[in-house]
Design a protein around this motif. Structure first.
Motif, PDB file in Angstrom:
ATOM      1  N   GLU A  42      82.165   5.150 114.415  1.00 35.92           N
ATOM      2  CA  GLU A  42      81.657   6.296 114.814  1.00 35.92           C
ATOM      3  C   GLU A  42      82.365   7.536 114.296  1.00 35.92           C
ATOM      4  OE1 GLU A  42      79.344   7.121 116.842  1.00 35.92           O
ATOM      5  OE2 GLU A  42      78.536   4.908 116.664  1.00 35.92           O
ATOM      6  N   THR A  43      83.610   7.220 113.896  1.00 40.56           N
ATOM      7  CA  THR A  43      84.520   8.443 113.399  1.00 40.56           C
ATOM      8  C   THR A  43      84.370   8.603 112.025  1.00 40.56           C
ATOM      9  OG1 THR A  43      86.321   6.935 112.472  1.00 40.56           O
ATOM     10  CG2 THR A  43      86.572   7.773 114.886  1.00 40.56           C
ATOM     11  N   LEU A  44      83.648   7.617 111.101  1.00 45.81           N
ATOM     12  CA  LEU A  44      83.246   7.660 110.093  1.00 45.81           C
ATOM     13  C   LEU A  44      81.854   8.441 109.749  1.00 45.81           C
ATOM     14  CD1 LEU A  44      84.174   4.418 108.728  1.00 45.81           C
ATOM     15  CD2 LEU A  44      85.524   6.189 108.323  1.00 45.81           C
ATOM     16  N   ARG A  45      81.241   8.846 110.832  1.00 43.25           N
ATOM     17  CA  ARG A  45      80.089   9.218 110.738  1.00 43.25           C
ATOM     18  C   ARG A  45      79.902  10.661 110.053  1.00 43.25           C
ATOM     19  NH1 ARG A  45      76.423   5.637 114.359  1.00 43.25           N
ATOM     20  NH2 ARG A  45      74.717   7.185 113.843  1.00 43.25           N
ATOM     21  N   ASP A  46      81.266  11.430 110.190  1.00 38.36           N
ATOM     22  CA  ASP A  46      81.227  12.720 109.554  1.00 38.36           C
ATOM     23  C   ASP A  46      81.779  12.725 108.252  1.00 38.36           C
ATOM     24  OD1 ASP A  46      80.495  14.368 111.831  1.00 38.36           O
ATOM     25  OD2 ASP A  46      82.594  14.213 112.599  1.00 38.36           O
ATOM     26  N   LYS A  47      81.904  11.508 107.602  1.00 37.80           N
ATOM     27  CA  LYS A  47      82.514  11.535 106.267  1.00 37.80           C
ATOM     28  C   LYS A  47      81.681  11.166 105.270  1.00 37.80           C
ATOM     29  CE  LYS A  47      86.654  11.290 108.382  1.00 37.80           C
ATOM     30  NZ  LYS A  47      87.385  12.366 108.415  1.00 37.80           N
ATOM     31  N   THR A  48      82.029  11.657 103.973  1.00 39.04           N
ATOM     32  CA  THR A  48      81.083  11.365 102.687  1.00 39.04           C
ATOM     33  C   THR A  48      81.195   9.961 102.489  1.00 39.04           C
ATOM     34  OG1 THR A  48      82.643  11.828 101.211  1.00 39.04           O
ATOM     35  CG2 THR A  48      81.667  13.680 102.177  1.00 39.04           C
ATOM     36  N   TYR A  49      80.222   9.645 101.579  1.00 41.96           N
ATOM     37  CA  TYR A  49      80.074   8.160 101.086  1.00 41.96           C
ATOM     38  C   TYR A  49      81.671   7.716 100.419  1.00 41.96           C
ATOM     39  CZ  TYR A  49      78.818   4.242  98.379  1.00 41.96           C
ATOM     40  OH  TYR A  49      78.622   2.843  97.769  1.00 41.96           O
ATOM     41  N   GLY A  50      82.112   8.708  99.669  1.00 40.79           N
ATOM     42  CA  GLY A  50      83.353   8.661  98.994  1.00 40.79           C
ATOM     43  C   GLY A  50      84.413   8.386  99.926  1.00 40.79           C
ATOM     44  N   GLU A  51      84.492   9.155 100.953  1.00 43.80           N
ATOM     45  CA  GLU A  51      85.680   9.159 101.777  1.00 43.80           C
ATOM     46  C   GLU A  51      85.504   7.737 102.666  1.00 43.80           C
ATOM     47  OE1 GLU A  51      85.953  13.865 102.900  1.00 43.80           O
ATOM     48  OE2 GLU A  51      84.487  12.701 103.966  1.00 43.80           O
ATOM     49  N   ILE A  52      84.265   7.208 102.822  1.00 42.35           N
ATOM     50  CA  ILE A  52      84.042   5.980 103.646  1.00 42.35           C
ATOM     51  C   ILE A  52      84.547   4.866 102.790  1.00 42.35           C
ATOM     52  CG2 ILE A  52      82.244   4.326 104.706  1.00 42.35           C
ATOM     53  CD1 ILE A  52      80.814   6.980 105.328  1.00 42.35           C
ATOM     54  N   MET A  53      84.327   4.733 101.428  1.00 42.29           N
ATOM     55  CA  MET A  53      84.794   3.812 100.634  1.00 42.29           C
ATOM     56  C   MET A  53      86.370   3.837 100.485  1.00 42.29           C
ATOM     57  SD  MET A  53      82.061   2.008  99.568  1.00 42.29           S
ATOM     58  CE  MET A  53      81.657   2.541 101.524  1.00 42.29           C
ATOM     59  N   GLU A  54      86.747   4.886 100.462  1.00 44.77           N
ATOM     60  CA  GLU A  54      88.412   5.005 100.229  1.00 44.77           C
ATOM     61  C   GLU A  54      88.990   4.497 101.840  1.00 44.77           C
ATOM     62  OE1 GLU A  54      91.911   8.601  99.810  1.00 44.77           O
ATOM     63  OE2 GLU A  54      89.594   8.986  99.751  1.00 44.77           O
ATOM     64  N   PHE A  55      88.477   4.814 102.759  1.00 43.87           N
ATOM     65  CA  PHE A  55      88.921   4.423 104.260  1.00 43.87           C
ATOM     66  C   PHE A  55      88.856   2.968 104.334  1.00 43.87           C
ATOM     67  CE2 PHE A  55      87.799   2.886 108.377  1.00 43.87           C
ATOM     68  CZ  PHE A  55      89.232   3.608 109.172  1.00 43.87           C
ATOM     69  N   ILE A  58      87.638   0.208  99.490  1.00 50.15           N
ATOM     70  CA  ILE A  58      86.649  -0.231  98.246  1.00 50.15           C
ATOM     71  C   ILE A  58      86.647   0.318  96.878  1.00 50.15           C
ATOM     72  CG2 ILE A  58      84.105  -1.094  97.835  1.00 50.15           C
ATOM     73  CD1 ILE A  58      84.028  -1.585 100.804  1.00 50.15           C
ATOM     74  N   SER A  59      86.917  -0.036  96.011  1.00 50.96           N
ATOM     75  CA  SER A  59      86.985   0.871  94.672  1.00 50.96           C
ATOM     76  C   SER A  59      85.548   0.820  94.115  1.00 50.96           C
ATOM     77  CB  SER A  59      87.569  -0.221  93.630  1.00 50.96           C
ATOM     78  OG  SER A  59      87.554  -1.328  93.251  1.00 50.96           O
ATOM     79  N   ALA A  60      85.170   1.832  93.277  1.00 45.87           N
ATOM     80  CA  ALA A  60      83.955   2.175  92.974  1.00 45.87           C
ATOM     81  C   ALA A  60      83.521   0.937  92.261  1.00 45.87           C
ATOM     82  CB  ALA A  60      83.933   3.355  92.033  1.00 45.87           C
ATOM     83  N   TRP A  61      84.164   0.127  91.377  1.00 44.71           N
ATOM     84  CA  TRP A  61      83.371  -0.919  90.751  1.00 44.71           C
ATOM     85  C   TRP A  61      82.884  -2.103  91.585  1.00 44.71           C
ATOM     86  CZ3 TRP A  61      85.768  -5.948  90.763  1.00 44.71           C
ATOM     87  CH2 TRP A  61      86.943  -6.057  91.304  1.00 44.71           C
ATOM     88  N   ARG A  62      83.574  -2.037  92.712  1.00 46.70           N
ATOM     89  CA  ARG A  62      83.118  -3.443  93.639  1.00 46.70           C
ATOM     90  C   ARG A  62      81.837  -2.931  94.339  1.00 46.70           C
ATOM     91  NH1 ARG A  62      87.386  -6.039  97.279  1.00 46.70           N
ATOM     92  NH2 ARG A  62      85.891  -7.646  97.506  1.00 46.70           N
ATOM     93  N   THR A  63      81.508  -1.735  94.182  1.00 47.23           N
ATOM     94  CA  THR A  63      80.264  -1.314  94.971  1.00 47.23           C
ATOM     95  C   THR A  63      78.789  -1.973  94.703  1.00 47.23           C
ATOM     96  OG1 THR A  63      81.253   1.209  95.237  1.00 47.23           O
ATOM     97  CG2 THR A  63      78.858   0.612  95.826  1.00 47.23           C
ATOM     98  N   PRO A  64      78.691  -2.063  93.317  1.00 48.04           N
ATOM     99  CA  PRO A  64      77.478  -2.655  93.011  1.00 48.04           C
ATOM    100  C   PRO A  64      77.439  -4.481  93.700  1.00 48.04           C
ATOM    101  CG  PRO A  64      78.444  -1.639  91.166  1.00 48.04           C
ATOM    102  CD  PRO A  64      79.334  -1.529  92.046  1.00 48.04           C
ATOM    103  N   GLN A  65      78.737  -4.767  93.507  1.00 51.69           N
ATOM    104  CA  GLN A  65      78.666  -6.404  94.163  1.00 51.69           C
ATOM    105  C   GLN A  65      78.390  -6.464  95.377  1.00 51.69           C
ATOM    106  OE1 GLN A  65      82.459  -7.700  93.956  1.00 51.69           O
ATOM    107  NE2 GLN A  65      81.993  -9.977  94.088  1.00 51.69           N
ATOM    108  N   LEU A  66      79.021  -5.593  96.271  1.00 50.88           N
ATOM    109  CA  LEU A  66      78.780  -5.462  97.649  1.00 50.88           C
ATOM    110  C   LEU A  66      77.456  -4.926  98.144  1.00 50.88           C
ATOM    111  CD1 LEU A  66      82.239  -3.943  98.769  1.00 50.88           C
ATOM    112  CD2 LEU A  66      81.637  -6.286  98.871  1.00 50.88           C
ATOM    113  N   ALA A  67      76.718  -4.175  97.171  1.00 55.17           N
ATOM    114  CA  ALA A  67      75.298  -3.692  97.406  1.00 55.17           C
ATOM    115  C   ALA A  67      74.546  -4.956  97.267  1.00 55.17           C
ATOM    116  CB  ALA A  67      74.975  -2.552  96.654  1.00 55.17           C
ATOM    117  N   ARG A  68      74.625  -5.585  96.427  1.00 52.09           N
ATOM    118  CA  ARG A  68      73.984  -6.831  96.025  1.00 52.09           C
ATOM    119  C   ARG A  68      74.098  -7.992  97.171  1.00 52.09           C
ATOM    120  NH1 ARG A  68      75.524  -6.298  90.849  1.00 52.09           N
ATOM    121  NH2 ARG A  68      77.457  -7.739  91.012  1.00 52.09           N
TER     122      ARG A  68
END
Length: 210
Positions: A42-55, A58-68
């Motif tokens: 619930e607290t993450l609902r005010d955050k940007t996508y980048g802020e959520i990934m940082e929380f 999750i590093s940017a290079w892992r995002t496609p793997q997790l999306a798949r």
């Protein structure tokens, strides 16, 4: 005059938040990133996508793997996901008013089509789906090019801060909804072209007025 209405899918048409949270919790154990409690979600609902990934750690290079992995988990499960209340009526009314409807989403087209068929919502004319390393704006630009749509003829409606950003980068008008992932208060701070508190307001504010 706008003739094309492009929708995000998760959090805008389909209520996938509970499914998303359950799976992000499960995947955190497998892929070794931070576990998110319901309260933290619930607290993450005010955050940007980048802020959520940082929380989450999750590093940017892992995002496609997790999306798949998310798309794989969703395959075959979309019949259990429900559309938001009144969104079906809104989509059908837009179609009845001769708006050409599309979907621009990081979810897979096959998953989305399964959901639409199950919910008798096959009213969409075009799709631009799947994860892109270049981001959602790139997918929206490709959709405009492939469908020969001029940017000033279309609006993109979504539930996240990144949807506003993507629409603007693609040269589209942007609309934000109150019933999705990011909070309505946070979305309104970005001053989208349209704010929709209910699905019915999409009809009230768009039909013959965009």
């Amino acid at each position: 005059m706008v003739a094309y209405v492009i929708f995000d899918f998760d959090g805008t048409i389909a209520d996938t938040y509970s499914w998303f949270l359950k799976n992000i919790q499960d995947m955190s154990r497998i892929y070794n990133f931070r576990y998110v409690t319901e309260e933290e979600g619930e607290t993450l609902r005010d955050k940007t996508y980048g802020e959520i990934m940082e929380f989450l750690g999750i590093s940017a290079w892992r995002t496609p793997q997790l999306a798949r992995e998310f798309r794989k988990r969703a395959a075959g499960k979309m019949t259990s996901v429900k559309p938001f209340p009144h969104i079906k009526e809104t989509l059908r009314r837009l179609s009845d008013h001769d708006y050409k409807l599309g979907i621009g989403s990081s979810n897979s087209e096959s998953n989305i089509r399964m959901f639409l068929k199950h919910n008798d919502l096959e009213v969409f004319d075009y799709f631009s789906c799947g994860m892109s390393l270049s981001g959602k704006a790139h997918k929206l630009k490709a959709l405009l090019k492939n469908e020969k749509i001029q940017a000033h003829e279309a609006i993109y409606i979504g539930d996240e801060l990144r949807d506003i950003e993507a629409a603007r980068k693609a040269g589209l008008k942007c609309g934000s909804v109150a019933w999705g992932y990011n909070t309505f208060t946070r979305l309104k701070e970005e001053q989208p072209d349209y704010c929709f508190e209910t699905p019915q307001e999409i009809i009230q504010k768009l039909v013959k007025r965009v």
